[in-house]
Motif scaffolding. Structure first.
Motif, PDB file in Angstrom:
ATOM      1  N   GLY A 111       0.807  -1.218   0.128  1.00  0.00           N
ATOM      2  CA  GLY A 111       0.046   0.043   0.003  1.00  0.00           C
ATOM      3  C   GLY A 111       0.909   1.097  -0.068  1.00  0.00           C
ATOM      4  N   ASN A 112       0.341   2.171   0.644  1.00  0.00           N
ATOM      5  CA  ASN A 112       0.901   3.438   0.425  1.00  0.00           C
ATOM      6  C   ASN A 112       2.106   3.570   1.484  1.00  0.00           C
ATOM      7  N   VAL A 114       3.876   4.600   4.861  1.00  0.00           N
ATOM      8  CA  VAL A 114       3.514   5.237   6.053  1.00  0.00           C
ATOM      9  C   VAL A 114       4.474   5.113   7.064  1.00  0.00           C
ATOM     10  N   ALA A 118      -0.622   1.309  12.353  1.00  0.00           N
ATOM     11  CA  ALA A 118      -1.933   1.806  12.482  1.00  0.00           C
ATOM     12  C   ALA A 118      -2.818   0.772  13.503  1.00  0.00           C
ATOM     13  N   SER A 122      -6.373  -2.102  10.699  1.00  0.00           N
ATOM     14  CA  SER A 122      -6.703  -1.143   9.799  1.00  0.00           C
ATOM     15  C   SER A 122      -5.631  -1.234   8.569  1.00  0.00           C
ATOM     16  N   ASP A 123      -6.040  -1.240   7.275  1.00  0.00           N
ATOM     17  CA  ASP A 123      -5.109  -1.259   6.189  1.00  0.00           C
ATOM     18  C   ASP A 123      -4.370   0.249   5.896  1.00  0.00           C
ATOM     19  N   SER A 124      -4.434   0.883   6.723  1.00  0.00           N
ATOM     20  CA  SER A 124      -3.446   2.429   6.701  1.00  0.00           C
ATOM     21  C   SER A 124      -2.491   2.570   7.081  1.00  0.00           C
TER      22      SER A 124
END
Length: 763
Positions: A111-112, A114, A118, A122-124
């Motif tokens: 993903g992005n 980071v 998180a 959470s996938d963020s």
């Protein structure tokens, strides 16, 4: 008697036949379950505080997942009850009550880009959820499916290096974060944890180097690493505080991190990480010496082989669960002390100078308040060469620090706990003839460490009052009792080496425990410097200060006179009174509100989850009721150990909880760790063979052991009836065979004669 003996032999042949495949090929590592001790039983008990990750015997690196951003409790950084992982760090403590280390956290994610973990699921961020159904651990290997990122992470290790293999999903951005700020909880109230400075340098497009200097439980640690990747990273970001450097070369500061970005593909990304407690050059050399390529499976196989060799020192027969508990216990006992010297024998001394170890090793992680009781006696049996290495490392602290270790971590003395328990470790090794130690220097060290005042042991007070007064020294009763035992140990070595005046002096001091015995209450009790008794409740708990007792109460510390059990029996009023007091101890269930977090695994006031109680079961042998020792030893083994995450009733404490089981399952235990005497209990294994270093195996046979057959009916030593409730170290090392005939009812005649009691010492 003869009939029982024939039946026993017949049963043994059946057992041997049915267990013929159990240790086929010497595959002892197959019984290790690294998840034992990784999760608490319930909210009122302790986690074993073990980690499930990859390590090698007594190695520097323990590469394992952390389920907490700021690990604190459990101290291993991993809790089986958690459902997410924040990353994989390269150093961990096993089974301790206090956290530290967690050096150099690596975490793969998709993903992005980071910078922070998180929230759970959470996938963020880079934290990932996981499931135990997609997690595996065995000696030298760990793997988990990181569900939030669809990445399979695999870990293995050598003595100084970790090797990661990350299988990313095809077509997704692939990142690895390296976090040098990851540490124990920096807000812990007991001491300040702070990254003083950290450094990351990009060497080339597949190599990163760095270090950090950090305070914590260990007051100052310097740790270095070199990480080499199997494929180049396409770009990178370095970060310090709020400052991000795109494709930067260097980052310095207190909160340094790096994100490495890889081209999406189907080939796993591997990274090998060399770690050193000495220097950046040491990290490079350790990596070059131990991991020349990226042969993950080969390194994992070698780690497995190393563990198999170490675990082969004892061969056993019993149920699958018993063997799993037993060999996992050996695994935990052999995880530390850790050799913090580099591959070239360089190490950092307690004076922070770099030196060379003449024997090639320099061990640390000495949790001596715990491990002197059974773990170190186990080492003197099955790790004799390493025992010499442990002691030589302790003597190096004496040379540069002035006295022996109390609780040494990463080469630094942290003063945790009480007593001078490097002393019984050294004396035990000396009396058992462990080679490779300068015992003249060792005697100088134990004598000096018994006379020089230092935190927790202000000997000037002992000289003045002949006990530690509570108004001058907190934890006074526990310190008085434990120092009295250490003094007995010094006296034994003095006598054997011909130091008559020292023998007389330390023998006298070893009796000072009597000065805190209160005849009116029948307990050891805190007393002030004016001779007045303090208010007293034998059920009231102390922690690590502010009370006369350390991690226990008056009931649990009453029994701590292993050097003079007959004297303790006389203080109470004789054998019958002593029996009655033991009975009350194991049946009194009252627990006041101040029972603290170190107390667990209760049978009455007996608390198996912490060390002060560990020898008490076996005191029934000294009082003429050995069948009660058999009863309670079996109860603890059968009810407080299991093959699950909650397999220990308290912190495993660097091998001590395991060593208690290892000895007890074989049927004996070192009540006085430096006496060369082992009190007999209730064997749970059907057979155990200790492969002594001299080539003469010691064999324990108990073909009917297990289940309800917890009571000894008869014992034979080398084929002859044996009525003593103890065996000696000489019995074991001579290659004897001891046979136990077990049954469901106590034989109250066996072992009750006046000459059956364990002696204070064999010398």
């Amino acid at each position: 008697m003869c009939k029982n003996y024939v039946v026993a032999l017949g049963l043994l042949l059946c057992v041997a036949k049915s267990n013929a495949q159990n240790n086929a090929g010497g595959n002892y590592a197959q019984y290790v379950n690294p998840f034992i001790g990784t999760g608490a039983i319930d909210k009122n008990s302790l986690s074993g505080s073990n980690f499930p990750g990859a390590c090698t015997p007594f190695g520097l690196v323990q590469l394992s997942p952390d389920t907490r951003e700021n690990p604190d409790d459990p101290a291993s950084g991993y809790d089986y009850n958690d459902d997410s992982i924040v990353g994989f760090s390269h150093t961990h403590l096993s089974g301790t009550g206090v956290a530290d280390l967690f050096d150099f956290l690596f975490m793969p994610y998709t993903g992005n880009v980071v910078w922070n973990a998180a929230p759970t699921k959470s996938d963020s961020g880079y934290r990932s959820s996981f499931s135990h159904s997609q997690e595996q651990a065995k000696p030298g290997y760990y793997s988990v499916q990181l569900l939030s990122h669809q990445v399979k992470a695999e870990l293995t290790a050598t003595a100084h290096c970790g090797l990661h293999r990350y299988s990313f999903p095809a077509g997704k951005p692939a990142h690895v974060i390296i976090d040098l700020d990851h540490s124990l909880n920096k807000k812990r109230p007991y001491w300040v944890c702070k990254v003083i400075t950290a450094h990351i340098a990009v060497v080339n497009d597949h190599t990163i180097e760095g270090y950090r200097i950090i305070t914590g439980w260990s007051r100052l640690r310097k740790v270095y690493f070199r990480a080499e990747f199997s494929q180049p990273f396409a770009s990178r970001l370095l970060k310090e505080g709020g400052h991000v450097i795109e494709n930067g070369e260097v980052a310095n500061g207190g909160t340094v991190k790096a994100v490495l970005n890889f081209t999406a593909g189907s080939t796993p990304v591997l990274v090998k990480v060399g770690v050193s407690a000495v220097s950046a050059e040491g990290a490079r050399n350790n990596l070059a010496a131990e991991v020349t390529g990226f042969d993950f499976d080969g390194i994992a196989a070698q780690a497995w082989s190393n563990w198999n060799k170490e675990l082969s020192v004892i061969a056993t027969e019993g149920s699958e669960e018993q063997k799993t508990i037993f060999y996992t216990g050996l695994y935990h006992a052999f995880t530390q002390p850790n050799n913090i010297a580099d591959a070239d024998s360089s190490y950092t001394g307690t004076d922070y100078t770099v030196r060379k170890a003449a024997d090639g090793t320099h061990y640390s992680t000495f949790s001596l308040w715990d491990t002197y009781r059974a773990a170190h006696p186990l080492y003197t049996l099955v790790q004799q060469q390493r025992t010499a290495g442990f002691i030589n490392a302790m003597l190096r602290q004496y040379e540069t620090y002035g006295y022996l270790p109390i609780w040494q971590l990463w080469g630094d003395e942290n003063y945790c706990m009480i007593g001078n328990h490097a002393i019984p470790v050294i004396v035990d090794a000396y009396r058992k003839g462990i080679a490779g130690v300068d015992y003249q220097k060792a005697y100088e060290a134990i004598k000096a460490s018994s006379l020089r005042s230092h935190p927790g042991s202000p000997f000037n007070l002992l000289e003045q009052y002949h006990y530690f007064p509570e108004d001058k020294q907190s934890q006074s009763v526990s310190i008085t009792l434990e120092i009295a035992y250490d003094d007995w140990c010094v006296a034994q070595m003095a006598q054997q080496m011909g130091h008559t005046a020292d023998y007389t002096y330390f023998t006298k001091r070893s009796m000072y425990y009597r000065n805190l015995y209160d005849q009116q209450t029948g307990f050891f009790r805190g007393k002030n410097s004016n001779g007045e008794w303090l208010p007293f409740n034998p059920l009231a708990y102390g922690g690590n200060g502010g009370s006369p007792f350390t991690e226990g109460n008056g009931w649990q510390y009453f029994w701590y006179v292993p050097q003079d059990v007959p004297g303790l029996i006389n203080l109470v009023g004789g054998e019958k009174a002593f029996q009655n007091k033991l009975d009350t101890f194991f049946t009194l269930t009252a627990k006041p509100e101040d029972v603290n977090g170190n107390a667990s695994g209760f049978i009455g006031q007996y608390a198996h989850g912490n060390e002060p109680s560990h020898h008490v079961i076996y005191l029934y042998n000294y009082a003429g009721q050995p069948w009660k020792a058999q009863q309670y030893a079996a109860e603890v083994m059968q009810q407080q150990y299991n093959n699950k995450a909650n397999g220990y009733s308290g912190n495993e404490d660097c091998g001590q909880m395991s060593a208690w089981y290892i000895f007890s399952a074989m049927g004996f235990y070192p009540v006085n760790p430096a006496s060369s005497v082992y009190a007999i209990g209730s064997p749970q294994l059907k057979k155990a063979v200790i492969h002594n270093a001299n080539g003469k195996p010691f064999t324990m046979l108990a073909p009917a052991a297990g289940g309800n057959n917890i009571y000894i009916q008869q014992v034979l030593l080398n084929g002859k009836p044996y009525a003593k409730t103890y065996i000696t170290h000489a019995d074991i090392t001579s290659g004897a065979t001891i046979e136990f005939v077990m049954g469901i009812k106590p034989n109250k005649k066996w072992g009750t004669g006046a000459d059956s009691r364990p002696p204070a010492s064999t010398q």
